[in-house]
Design a protein around this motif. Sequence first.
Motif, mmCIF file in Angstrom:
data_model
loop_
_atom_site.group_PDB
_atom_site.id
_atom_site.type_symbol
_atom_site.label_atom_id
_atom_site.label_comp_id
_atom_site.label_asym_id
_atom_site.label_seq_id
_atom_site.Cartn_x
_atom_site.Cartn_y
_atom_site.Cartn_z
ATOM 1 N N LEU A 97 0.841 -1.215 0.000
ATOM 2 C CA LEU A 97 0.000 0.000 0.000
ATOM 3 C C LEU A 97 0.871 1.258 0.000
ATOM 4 C CD1 LEU A 97 -2.692 -1.142 2.604
ATOM 5 C CD2 LEU A 97 -2.908 -1.131 0.118
ATOM 6 N N LEU A 181 -3.837 4.818 6.576
ATOM 7 C CA LEU A 181 -4.311 4.665 5.202
ATOM 8 C C LEU A 181 -5.157 5.881 4.847
ATOM 9 C CD1 LEU A 181 -4.551 2.533 2.831
ATOM 10 C CD2 LEU A 181 -6.840 2.102 3.737
ATOM 11 N N LEU A 211 -2.748 1.738 10.245
ATOM 12 C CA LEU A 211 -2.328 0.413 9.776
ATOM 13 C C LEU A 211 -1.158 -0.116 10.616
ATOM 14 C CD1 LEU A 211 -2.387 0.992 5.916
ATOM 15 C CD2 LEU A 211 -4.143 -0.115 7.316
ATOM 16 N N LEU A 222 -5.497 -4.106 9.603
ATOM 17 C CA LEU A 222 -4.601 -4.609 8.559
ATOM 18 C C LEU A 222 -4.377 -6.112 8.734
ATOM 19 C CD1 LEU A 222 -2.557 -4.157 6.216
ATOM 20 C CD2 LEU A 222 -0.812 -3.854 7.974
ATOM 21 N N ARG A 248 -14.058 -0.725 6.726
ATOM 22 C CA ARG A 248 -12.605 -0.546 6.607
ATOM 23 C C ARG A 248 -11.961 -1.806 6.037
ATOM 24 N NH1 ARG A 248 -11.767 1.908 12.542
ATOM 25 N NH2 ARG A 248 -13.950 1.304 12.631
ATOM 26 N N GLN A 249 -12.442 -2.936 6.507
ATOM 27 C CA GLN A 249 -11.827 -4.192 6.072
ATOM 28 C C GLN A 249 -12.169 -4.496 4.607
ATOM 29 O OE1 GLN A 249 -12.641 -7.086 9.192
ATOM 30 N NE2 GLN A 249 -11.803 -5.701 10.725
ATOM 31 N N LEU A 252 -10.038 -2.420 2.498
ATOM 32 C CA LEU A 252 -8.676 -2.964 2.395
ATOM 33 C C LEU A 252 -8.622 -4.154 1.429
ATOM 34 C CD1 LEU A 252 -7.218 -2.793 6.028
ATOM 35 C CD2 LEU A 252 -6.293 -1.699 3.980
#
Length: 346
Positions: A97, A181, A211, A222, A248-249, A252
């Motif tokens: 990332l 992030l 993160l 994360l 959020r997950q 990601l």
Amino acid sequence: MTTRGRFAPSPSGRMHLGNAWTALMAWLSARSQGGAVVLRMEDLDPERSKEHFARAILQDLAWLGLDWDEGPDKGGPYGPYRQDERREYYQRCLELLEARGLVYPCWCTRAELRDAALAAKAGSAPGTGHECGTPCVAHADVVRAPHAGEAEPVYAGTCLNLSVSEREARQAQGRRPSLRLAVPALHIEFTDLALGPQTQDLAAHCGDFVLRRADGTHAYQLAVVADDAAQAITEVVRGADLLDSTARQIHLFRAFGWPEPAFAHVPLLLDPDGRRLSKRRGDVDLGLLRESGVSAQAITGYLAWKAGLLDAPRLVSPHELIDGFSFAPMPRGPVVVGPGWMEEVA
Ligand code: GLU
């Protein structure tokens, strides 16, 4: 595709009825689809994780009649199954990332984060021009699974807006930053297997999230995504306190380009005063219940009844509940476990 479900306990205490409830539902869902169950120990937080709790959790789960196909005690093709042994992998994920310019350092202290969140709540615009002038703290709260009430405040974006010279000045002071992030303004939509359609506004509800903490520990958000992807998890069943983390997950998973699992958030078990069950309450501590002679089948029967899987509590083993398991009869709101719950048990 074969279902792969998981339990992901944090070994920061003994199991209580609430942990048993979540584990039972995750197990039933995977087994009712003929799927595999993965046990992953989420022992990332060095201050809270204890080896004796990890051992006790394995014993308590087995005592309840739950089994798993892969885990820290039996290995498997997607190991290691302890987060403590996966730190280098999290770092490699983070670097993917970073290489895309999605991550930035943040020097805000916990006090500053709290003040900014309070200011935002009071309606004044926090952030711009705000100085991160005091020493960094290890953001201990962000590595933990953010349970209700412990959630990371929405970040005002303060350090995103630092100029190059402001960043250099902070670096020159030798303080280690946390890494965040940068999240876009996006709505994340998903259909929860237990709660139905959900929408979360990533920027407004989550903000730029951490993160990696200032002390170098990778954050829960994360690690959990990196692990669920690497361990080919297709279904995540967990407590409703983690519903807030799901946008959020999912973000990601998508940012990494990994397929996302299905999610089911099961209701929380609460004390009559509305607080989450805690192992401090002796009559819900699995170890104490077991020592006092309560049978695992009575506990399973009580939980299955509360989940709408039985019409009345009775002695039952998890295996007897596999056929016909569904999230449909489960209540949507929290389930209160009163002090007399044991009397309702068969
Ligand atoms: N380790 C977390 C907990 O014990 C669960 C995380 C998850 O299921 O995503 O609360």
